[in-house]
Structures are given as structure tokens and as C-alpha cells.
Design an enzyme around this catalytic site. Structure first.
Site, PDB file in Angstrom:
ATOM      1  CG  HIS A  80      -5.447  -6.693   5.863  1.00 24.97           C
ATOM      2  ND1 HIS A  80      -6.142  -7.854   5.659  1.00 24.97           N
ATOM      3  CD2 HIS A  80      -4.198  -7.052   6.220  1.00 24.97           C
ATOM      4  CE1 HIS A  80      -5.327  -8.884   5.888  1.00 24.97           C
ATOM      5  NE2 HIS A  80      -4.142  -8.422   6.239  1.00 24.97           N
TER       6      HIS A  80
ATOM      7  N   GLY B  71      -1.983 -16.137   5.842  1.00 30.87           N
ATOM      8  CA  GLY B  71      -2.433 -17.141   6.804  1.00 30.87           C
ATOM      9  C   GLY B  71      -2.470 -18.557   6.250  1.00 30.87           C
TER      10      GLY B  71
ATOM     11  CB  SER C 291       2.750 -17.302   4.846  1.00 32.84           C
ATOM     12  OG  SER C 291       1.377 -17.668   4.885  1.00 32.84           O
TER      13      SER C 291
ATOM     14  CE  LYS D 118      -3.965 -10.970   9.579  1.00 36.51           C
ATOM     15  NZ  LYS D 118      -4.123 -11.911   8.506  1.00 36.51           N
TER      16      LYS D 118
ATOM     17  CD  GLU E  75      -0.582  -8.090   3.877  1.00 37.96           C
ATOM     18  OE1 GLU E  75       0.138  -8.577   4.751  1.00 37.96           O
ATOM     19  OE2 GLU E  75      -1.769  -7.799   4.072  1.00 37.96           O
TER      20      GLU E  75
ATOM     21  CG  ASN F 282      -2.721  -7.134  10.793  1.00 40.86           C
ATOM     22  OD1 ASN F 282      -3.454  -6.830  11.740  1.00 40.86           O
ATOM     23  ND2 ASN F 282      -3.184  -7.459   9.596  1.00 40.86           N
TER      24      ASN F 282
ATOM     25  CD  GLU G 135      -7.356 -10.936   7.268  1.00 37.64           C
ATOM     26  OE1 GLU G 135      -7.279 -10.235   8.290  1.00 37.64           O
ATOM     27  OE2 GLU G 135      -6.539 -11.851   7.006  1.00 37.64           O
TER      28      GLU G 135
HETATM   29  P1  PGA Z   1      -0.006 -13.742   7.952  1.00 36.67           P
HETATM   30  O1  PGA Z   1      -0.862 -12.415   7.716  1.00 36.67           O
HETATM   31  O2  PGA Z   1       1.417 -13.309   8.261  1.00 36.67           O
HETATM   32  O3  PGA Z   1      -0.655 -14.431   9.119  1.00 36.67           O
HETATM   33  O4  PGA Z   1      -0.063 -14.527   6.695  1.00 36.67           O
HETATM   34  C1  PGA Z   1      -0.340 -11.311   7.043  1.00 36.67           C
HETATM   35  C2  PGA Z   1      -1.354 -10.200   6.983  1.00 36.67           C
HETATM   36  O5  PGA Z   1      -2.551 -10.474   6.822  1.00 36.67           O
HETATM   37  O6  PGA Z   1      -0.982  -9.012   7.094  1.00 36.67           O
END
Ligand code: PGA
Length: 249
Positions: free
Chosen positions: A94, A170, A209, A10, A164, A8, A96
Site C-alpha cells: 500500500h 483519502g 476515494s 487502515k 491506487e 481497508n 502508505e
Molecule cells: P480511500 O482509501 O478509499 O479512503 O481513498 C483507499 C485506500 O487507501 O486503499
């Protein structure tokens, strides 16, 4: 079960980043993976990314879609448009999107239906916040999200679930292997209740992560059928290292 490693990007990536997709394709040409590899770049890059990935094992996906196929919705992109641009999957719900765009479970359910209508695999994201985990509510929160965001009409075949934990995205923090195993077992049980035997075939990804250093351990956890990877998917070298670390890939 065939593993899925999904990247992803983003809101990262300009046309120059298409080189990462070419590099990924080259890297995988030497030893083709035994699982599925997906990159979800920003919508502006989907068509060119699909072209760059052509003839190789990397599939391209979107990061969100509108529930309707077309209409007066300035700035939105439909599942059909993603498909037309060369996407075969779409990430939905997601955290976000839930947080910054106020997406609710019922809106997400409508988007999952749209993905199905357009012939895209829906990667439905669920996960608890830090506070919810501390209050011991992680499992009921995830169960409620799943219950409300999987529409009645969907077939198990069209669905991937990504667990998640929001606090792991992140941050460099991950749950312990035991905690991932417990949550994935909970999700599996919910899916088999909902879809019967087909529920056992739905891939449950872990996200938050995932890095080259922890991928082998996380991907070996029971009921972890792949990963959704943010930061470490943007550079081909990191993503390739995760793919190489995946047991059975
Ligand atoms: P990350 O994000 O691997 O940077 O923690 C995962 C995600 O938001 O799908």
C-alpha cells in the site's frame, strides 16, 4: 469475472467496531452478493473479526505482513500468523506502507511470496503520485512497480492487483473513467504478458476515494474487477451502499 470489493480499515477500529462487521453480514444475508467481499481490519481485530464474519460472505484480511514466517522481528506479523488468526488475504505494498515505512518493490515482492507460502491471496497495490501523473509518467511508474513487485514464483491465481493513484487516496479526488480505463488496460496487458492467458483472470481493483456516489460508474469501467475502499469501508452502511451500487453484485 467475479468482482472483489475489499475494505481497508487502515489504523482505524477498536473492538467496538466489530459491530460493523456483524452489520455487514446481516445486511448481506438478505441478498447474498455474487462477488467477494473482504474487510481488512487492523491486526488486533483479525481473529475476532473472523469469528464475527463466520458463516457469512465476508472474508477477513490483513494489511501487511513480514516476508518470513517467524523470528526475531519485534512488532512484525507474519503471513502465517494472519492466516492462523483467520485471514484469507493480505494487502501488500500500500502507498502508505511505501511512504511511511520505506517499503521498496523488492521487499514487497518478498511479502507477496510470503502471502503465497501461507495460502493468502496477495492484494498488491501500485499507483503513481500526483507529480508523476502530471509529468506523464503514470503508466511507466505503475509498470515498473508491477515488474519489480511481482515475484517470479507467484501464480496468477494467488494475486489481485489494486491500482491506487496516490493522489486519489483519502482526497475525494478520482481519475476520470477514461483514465482508470487506460491504466487498467495497461495493467491487464502487463499481466497477460507475464502470466499468459492466466493474466486475464487476475482481478484488477481500483482504489482511491471510492464512495457510494461514484462506485457504480467506477465499477462499470472495463478491466475494473472490483475496488479497494478505505474511508467508506469502515461503516457498514457505506460499504453496503457501495456493494449495492456495484453492477452485477
Ligand atoms: P480511500 O482509501 O478509499 O479512503 O481513498 C483507499 C485506500 O487507501 O486503499
Amino acid at each position: 469475472m467475479r468482482m472483489l470489493l475489499a475494505g481497508n480499515w487502515k489504523m482505524n477500529g477498536l473492538r467496538a467496531s466489530l459491530g460493523e462487521i456483524r452489520a455487514l453480514k446481516r445486511g448481506l444475508a438478505e441478498t447474498p452478493p455474487r462477488g467477494d467481499i473482504l474487510i481488512c481490519p487492523p491486526a488486533t481485530l483479525i481473529a475476532e473479526a473472523a469469528k464475527a464474519a463466520e458463516g457469512g460472505p465476508v472474508a477477513i484480511g490483513g494489511q501487511d505482513c513480514h516476508p518470513l514466517p517467524s523470528g526475531a522481528f519485534t512488532g512484525d506479523i507474519s503471513a502465517e500468523m494472519l492466516r492462523d488468526a483467520g485471514a484469507t488475504a493480505v494487502i501488500l505494498g500500500h502507498s502508505e506502507r511505501r511512504l511511511y515505512h520505506g517499503e521498496t518493490d523488492s521487499l514487497i515482492a518478498a511479502k507477496v511470496k510470503a502471502a503465497r507460502r501461507a495460502g493468502l491471496t496477495a492484494i498488491l497495490c501500485v499507483g503513481e503520485s500526483q507529480a508523476q501523473r502530471e509529468q506523464g509518467r503514470a503508466a511507466p511508474v505503475v509498470a515498473a512497480q508491477l515488474e519489480a513487485s511481482v515475484p517470479a514464483e507467484i501464480a496468477a491465481f494467488d494475486l489481485v492487483v489494486a491500482y491506487e493513484p496516490i493522489w486519489a487516496i483519502g482526497t475525494g479526488k478520482t481519475p476520470r473513467a477514461m483514465e482508470i480505463a487506460q491504466m487498467h488496460e495497461t495493467v491487464r496487458a502487463l499481466l497477460t504478458t507475464r502470466f499468459g492467458a492466466d493474466g486475464a483472470e487476475i482481478r484488477i481493483l481500483y482504489g482511491g476515494s471510492v464512495k457510494p456516489e461514484n462506485a457504480a460508474e467506477i465499477l462499470a469501467v472495463p478491466n475494473v474487477d472490483g475496488a479497494l475502499i478505505g474511508g467508506a469501508s469502515v461503516k457498514a452502511a457505506d460499504f453496503l451502499a457501495i456493494i449495492r451500487a456495484a453492477p452485477g453484485l
